[in-house]
Enzyme design. Structure first.
Site, PDB file in Angstrom:
ATOM      1  N   CYS A   1       0.855  -1.169   0.000  1.00 52.34           N
ATOM      2  CA  CYS A   1       0.000   0.000   0.000  1.00 52.34           C
ATOM      3  C   CYS A   1       0.898   1.228   0.000  1.00 52.34           C
ATOM      4  O   CYS A   1       2.000   1.218   0.536  1.00 52.34           O
ATOM      5  CB  CYS A   1      -0.939   0.103   1.193  1.00 52.34           C
ATOM      6  SG  CYS A   1      -2.032  -1.295   1.367  1.00 52.34           S
TER       7      CYS A   1
ATOM      8  N   ARG B   1       3.365   0.127  -5.327  1.00 53.03           N
ATOM      9  CA  ARG B   1       3.197  -0.526  -4.028  1.00 53.03           C
ATOM     10  C   ARG B   1       1.880  -1.289  -3.918  1.00 53.03           C
ATOM     11  O   ARG B   1       1.646  -1.994  -2.932  1.00 53.03           O
ATOM     12  CB  ARG B   1       3.277   0.506  -2.906  1.00 53.03           C
ATOM     13  CG  ARG B   1       4.580   1.267  -2.877  1.00 53.03           C
ATOM     14  CD  ARG B   1       4.571   2.276  -1.773  1.00 53.03           C
ATOM     15  NE  ARG B   1       4.491   1.633  -0.482  1.00 53.03           N
ATOM     16  CZ  ARG B   1       5.512   1.187   0.211  1.00 53.03           C
ATOM     17  NH1 ARG B   1       6.729   1.310  -0.266  1.00 53.03           N
ATOM     18  NH2 ARG B   1       5.351   0.628   1.379  1.00 53.03           N
TER      19      ARG B   1
ATOM     20  N   TRP C   1      -2.848  -2.520  -1.676  1.00 56.04           N
ATOM     21  CA  TRP C   1      -2.547  -3.918  -2.010  1.00 56.04           C
ATOM     22  C   TRP C   1      -3.249  -4.720  -0.927  1.00 56.04           C
ATOM     23  O   TRP C   1      -2.880  -4.664   0.246  1.00 56.04           O
ATOM     24  CB  TRP C   1      -1.047  -4.177  -2.000  1.00 56.04           C
ATOM     25  CG  TRP C   1      -0.687  -5.558  -2.462  1.00 56.04           C
ATOM     26  CD1 TRP C   1      -0.616  -5.988  -3.753  1.00 56.04           C
ATOM     27  CD2 TRP C   1      -0.349  -6.677  -1.639  1.00 56.04           C
ATOM     28  NE1 TRP C   1      -0.256  -7.313  -3.786  1.00 56.04           N
ATOM     29  CE2 TRP C   1      -0.090  -7.767  -2.507  1.00 56.04           C
ATOM     30  CE3 TRP C   1      -0.245  -6.883  -0.279  1.00 56.04           C
ATOM     31  CZ2 TRP C   1       0.275  -9.030  -2.051  1.00 56.04           C
ATOM     32  CZ3 TRP C   1       0.112  -8.146   0.183  1.00 56.04           C
ATOM     33  CH2 TRP C   1       0.364  -9.196  -0.705  1.00 56.04           C
TER      34      TRP C   1
ATOM     35  N   ASN D   1      -0.916   1.990   5.959  1.00 58.61           N
ATOM     36  CA  ASN D   1      -0.136   0.936   5.318  1.00 58.61           C
ATOM     37  C   ASN D   1       0.440   0.064   6.420  1.00 58.61           C
ATOM     38  O   ASN D   1       1.058   0.585   7.345  1.00 58.61           O
ATOM     39  CB  ASN D   1       1.000   1.556   4.486  1.00 58.61           C
ATOM     40  CG  ASN D   1       2.012   0.524   4.046  1.00 58.61           C
ATOM     41  OD1 ASN D   1       1.663  -0.634   3.825  1.00 58.61           O
ATOM     42  ND2 ASN D   1       3.263   0.915   3.910  1.00 58.61           N
ATOM     43  N   GLY D   2       0.212  -1.235   6.348  1.00 58.65           N
ATOM     44  CA  GLY D   2       0.717  -2.142   7.378  1.00 58.65           C
ATOM     45  C   GLY D   2      -0.355  -3.155   7.725  1.00 58.65           C
ATOM     46  O   GLY D   2      -1.318  -3.324   6.976  1.00 58.65           O
TER      47      GLY D   2
ATOM     48  N   GLU E   1      15.608 -17.257 -11.670  1.00 62.43           N
ATOM     49  CA  GLU E   1      15.217 -15.852 -11.834  1.00 62.43           C
ATOM     50  C   GLU E   1      14.497 -15.658 -13.177  1.00 62.43           C
ATOM     51  O   GLU E   1      13.507 -14.929 -13.261  1.00 62.43           O
ATOM     52  CB  GLU E   1      16.473 -14.968 -11.717  1.00 62.43           C
ATOM     53  CG  GLU E   1      16.268 -13.487 -11.967  1.00 62.43           C
ATOM     54  CD  GLU E   1      15.232 -12.822 -11.071  1.00 62.43           C
ATOM     55  OE1 GLU E   1      14.808 -13.406 -10.064  1.00 62.43           O
ATOM     56  OE2 GLU E   1      14.820 -11.700 -11.415  1.00 62.43           O
TER      57      GLU E   1
ATOM     58  N   LYS F   1      10.675 -14.325 -13.614  1.00 62.43           N
ATOM     59  CA  LYS F   1      10.305 -13.182 -14.453  1.00 62.43           C
ATOM     60  C   LYS F   1       9.133 -13.545 -15.371  1.00 62.43           C
ATOM     61  O   LYS F   1       8.188 -12.782 -15.530  1.00 62.43           O
ATOM     62  CB  LYS F   1      11.478 -12.711 -15.333  1.00 62.43           C
ATOM     63  CG  LYS F   1      12.594 -11.969 -14.670  1.00 62.43           C
ATOM     64  CD  LYS F   1      12.279 -10.580 -14.212  1.00 62.43           C
ATOM     65  CE  LYS F   1      11.691 -10.550 -12.855  1.00 62.43           C
ATOM     66  NZ  LYS F   1      12.526 -10.634 -11.693  1.00 62.43           N
TER      67      LYS F   1
ATOM     68  N   GLU G   1       5.906 -13.856 -13.311  1.00 61.78           N
ATOM     69  CA  GLU G   1       5.431 -12.583 -12.764  1.00 61.78           C
ATOM     70  C   GLU G   1       4.700 -11.747 -13.808  1.00 61.78           C
ATOM     71  O   GLU G   1       3.649 -11.187 -13.523  1.00 61.78           O
ATOM     72  CB  GLU G   1       6.619 -11.751 -12.256  1.00 61.78           C
ATOM     73  CG  GLU G   1       7.171 -12.175 -10.931  1.00 61.78           C
ATOM     74  CD  GLU G   1       8.371 -11.326 -10.530  1.00 61.78           C
ATOM     75  OE1 GLU G   1       8.370 -10.797  -9.419  1.00 61.78           O
ATOM     76  OE2 GLU G   1       9.324 -11.184 -11.327  1.00 61.78           O
TER      77      GLU G   1
ATOM     78  N   HIS H   1      14.735 -36.823 -12.889  1.00 55.25           N
ATOM     79  CA  HIS H   1      14.078 -37.270 -11.662  1.00 55.25           C
ATOM     80  C   HIS H   1      12.643 -36.766 -11.562  1.00 55.25           C
ATOM     81  O   HIS H   1      12.132 -36.598 -10.459  1.00 55.25           O
ATOM     82  CB  HIS H   1      14.891 -36.836 -10.442  1.00 55.25           C
ATOM     83  CG  HIS H   1      16.256 -37.436 -10.417  1.00 55.25           C
ATOM     84  ND1 HIS H   1      16.466 -38.798 -10.317  1.00 55.25           N
ATOM     85  CD2 HIS H   1      17.484 -36.876 -10.539  1.00 55.25           C
ATOM     86  CE1 HIS H   1      17.765 -39.037 -10.353  1.00 55.25           C
ATOM     87  NE2 HIS H   1      18.400 -37.886 -10.498  1.00 55.25           N
TER      88      HIS H   1
ATOM     89  N   LYS I   1       5.467  -4.233  -5.552  1.00 57.06           N
ATOM     90  CA  LYS I   1       6.924  -4.143  -5.580  1.00 57.06           C
ATOM     91  C   LYS I   1       7.516  -4.260  -4.186  1.00 57.06           C
ATOM     92  O   LYS I   1       8.550  -4.879  -3.988  1.00 57.06           O
ATOM     93  CB  LYS I   1       7.306  -2.795  -6.181  1.00 57.06           C
ATOM     94  CG  LYS I   1       8.779  -2.576  -6.259  1.00 57.06           C
ATOM     95  CD  LYS I   1       9.221  -2.406  -7.664  1.00 57.06           C
ATOM     96  CE  LYS I   1      10.692  -2.598  -7.832  1.00 57.06           C
ATOM     97  NZ  LYS I   1      10.991  -3.865  -8.467  1.00 57.06           N
TER      98      LYS I   1
END
Ligand code: G6P
Length: 611
Positions: free
Chosen positions: A2, A27, A75, A100-101, A484, A488, A491, A507, A606
């Site tokens: 947020c 955010r 968020w 925010n929190g 990574e 990407k 995401e 395997h 983010k």
């Protein structure tokens, strides 16, 4: 997560709030809202589900104007993304709050407030804050500042708050604990925001509140109180960042811009840190040099992309610096017991410096007997940097795209500096140090060359547009690079992607191989190439479609079902950094084909400042 922003001024502040929200949208973007005290000192509020542009549309039909106001981009944590759950939350038309929190004791408070007759209009944990402040003002006879101070004293969890009230026009009260918040200092006007970038268009002067601080703000004054209610002075710092440092320029997306900024970002990260082909110990902190002599082991803790950087560093530390290294994701690390060996350096890696799990793990670690704490971070004023004994800043500049790119490669560069500095104490020869530092200095030029593969990678991406799954393979330190790359793709293109160390293919994952499952492999010309080749043949033999990024000299040939793109010849140590670039481009182009929201992919944010 947020983003919050607020302003108290002699002018109308809605444009400042809207601009701040746009800059904070990274955010969270589940909903957005603004509340101001209008010309008759009534609370006026506008909210919209989804992005800030939806809020702008609402405000075109119902404009809001006021000289004091607060705003929020969400968020979702408690309660679905919806209009009702959008902030600001208001109690009885007199108090408005943005938060925010996470308030951990919200259920207890909610039950008490319901008994007192409050009706709840949202499912959020935030709404208890606004009712509590309201009651402390009306029943308790407190002014807005005292009511906020009394309220935060009973909150458990994390908060950054902006509060306004019709009872006290011209006043904005703010408080923070566990969530980021800065005060922007203007000329007879003051602002709050979750980060400084939100306010760069208004001021370059900032106050960073300490944990538990509450600030009483008016257009002409700021008074700060610590957690115990004592008046305190907090220094004003001036940033050199320009107002446009977080803008997109001519690029289509922040992510594209940030991919292309990597050569410059890496140069910045290296600047002043290598002299005469030696890593400068003082880069890590004035007293780091002597302390590094005693480091016997390294523990790395991080999340997401930063965790992948840490995994590469583990390979480097053990092979180049001859030091054992453990690495763990912060959300796991913080909730289990640890045996800390003597002389262990605790390293956190975080782009934002605000990731709740990483920050909490660091706070725990400080009481666990680690020799020292070091943060590899991109935001100098962040909580993680402030909590750490030493910090090595990555200097990537603001990264706005939710999918991390330049932050990752600069983290790798910073980590390699650390590896070399520690390695020198553990048998790393001066010639080898000189060789690695030369490779680092050459990196920006090498990356420029790799970026030229963009058009060819764009063609490859066409093969991914209609796929639902992809497999990424690497060996050794290229395994985390493959991880990574897969992250990407997930995401931003929403294609399910998994990474495997190529030797593990037989395997299990080999069972998935068919022409619908593209397999991406990173294949630099190193001692594991022959092994990797056999793994790739296993894929080819089963009709899999291979997309191989290979060294210019790697003895690999294109064949039916095997596409090869030659990445410029690179030195082995820096290869993980170089091979990251084509994987970033591949996911970017795949996302463009899929038409997703590249910079703000669904459900993500983010900066993850909640657990
Ligand atoms: C979020 C971001 C990722 C990032 C992770 C850790 O999930 O979307 O890009 O890697 O947080 O963030 P940090 O700021 O600690 O590196």
């Amino acid at each position: 997560m947020c983003g919050i922003v607020g302003a108290v001024a002699h002018r109308l502040v809605t444009p400042v709030l809207l601009e701040g929200l746009k800059r904070l949208e990274y955010r969270g973007y589940d909903s957005a809202g603004i509340a101001v005290l209008d010309s008759t000192n009534q609370l006026a509020r506008a909210r919209a589900k989804g992005k800030v542009r939806g809020l702008e549309e609402v405000m075109q039909t119902t404009p809001l104007n006021g000289r004091v106001g607060i705003a929020h981009t969400r968020w979702a944590t408690h309660g679905v993304p919806s209009l009702e759950n959008a902030h600001p939350h208001i109690c009885r038309d007199t108090v408005a709050v943005v938060h925010n929190g996470i308030i951990e004791n919200h259920e207890t408070l909610r039950a008490e407030q319901k008994r007192k007759g409050h009706n709840f209009s949202s499912e959020t944990d935030t709404e208890v804050i606004v009712h509590e402040i309201h009651d402390k003002m009306t029943d308790g006879g407190l002014d807005l500042l005292a009511a906020v101070q009394a309220t935060v004293s009973i909150l458990e969890g994390a908060y950054a708050l902006g509060v306004i009230s019709t009872e006290e026009p011209g006043r904005l009260v703010t408080a923070r604990k566990g969530s980021p918040l800065v005060i922007g200092v203007g000329e007879r006007e003051h602002f709050i925001a979750s980060d400084i970038f939100a306010l760069l268009g208004e001021t370059q002067r900032f106050i960073f509140l300490e944990e538990g601080d509450v600030a009483d703000m008016r257009a002409d004054s700021i008074t700060i109180y610590d957690e115990d209610g004592n008046k305190v002075e907090r220094p004003i710092s001036e940033t050199k960042l320009a107002a446009d440092s977080a803008e997109k320029g001519s690029y289509r997306h922040y992510m594209e811009k940030e991919i292309y900024e990597q050569p410059q970002a890496i140069s910045n990260t290296l600047e002043g840190r290598i002299i005469n082909e030696k890593v400068v110990d003082e880069s890590f902190g004035p007293d780091a040099s002597a302390a590094f002599d005693l480091v016997k082991r390294v523990q790395i803790v991080a999340c997401g992309t930063s965790f992948h950087a840490g995994m590469v560093a583990k390979y480097w530390l053990e092979s180049i610096a001859n030091l054992p290294c453990d690495i763990e994701v912060a959300s796991e690390y913080r909730y289990r017991p640890h045996i800390v060996s003597e002389g262990t350096l605790f390293v956190t890696i975080s782009q934002s410096g605000e990731t709740a799990d990483t920050l909490a793990a660091l706070k725990e670690a400080k009481n666990m007997g680690y020799a020292h704490t070091l943060a590899i971070c991109n935001v100098p004023e962040s909580s993680i940097v402030r909590e750490s004994e030493w910090a090595l800043m990555t200097r990537a500049g603001p990264e706005i795209g939710v999918a991390s790119t330049k932050a990752f490669t600069t983290q790798l560069v910073a980590l390699l500096l650390l590896v070399v500095a520690l390695g020198r104490r553990n048998g790393l020869k001066a010639e080898k140090e000189a060789q690695i530092t030369r490779q680092l200095i050459n990196l920006p030029a090498e990356i420029e060359q790799v970026l030229e593969l963009d058009q060819e990678i764009k063609q490859w991406a066409k093969c991914f547009g209609d796929k639902h799954h992809a497999l990424y393979l690497g060996r050794g330190e290229q395994y985390p690079v493959a991880m990574e790359g897969a992250l990407k793709l997930k995401e931003i293109s929403y294609i399910h992607a998994e990474a495997y160390p190529a030797g593990e293919l037989k395997h299990g994952p080999l069972a998935l191989i068919d022409e619908e499952m593209p397999v991406v492999a990173v294949a630099p010309n190193n001692e594991l190439l022959e092994k990797l080749k056999s793994n790739l043949q296993e894929v080819q033999a089963r009709g899999g479609q291979l997309f191989v990024f290979a060294d210019a000299n790697a003895p690999l040939d294109a064949a039916p079902g095997v596409k090869i793109l030659r990445v410029a010849e690179t030195d082995e140590v820096v290869a993980p950094i170089v091979y990251t670039i084509p994987l970033q481009l591949l996911s970017y182009h795949a996302a463009l084909i899929k038409g997703t929201d590249v910079d703000q992919p669904r459900n993500l944010a983010k900066s993850v400042t909640v657990e």
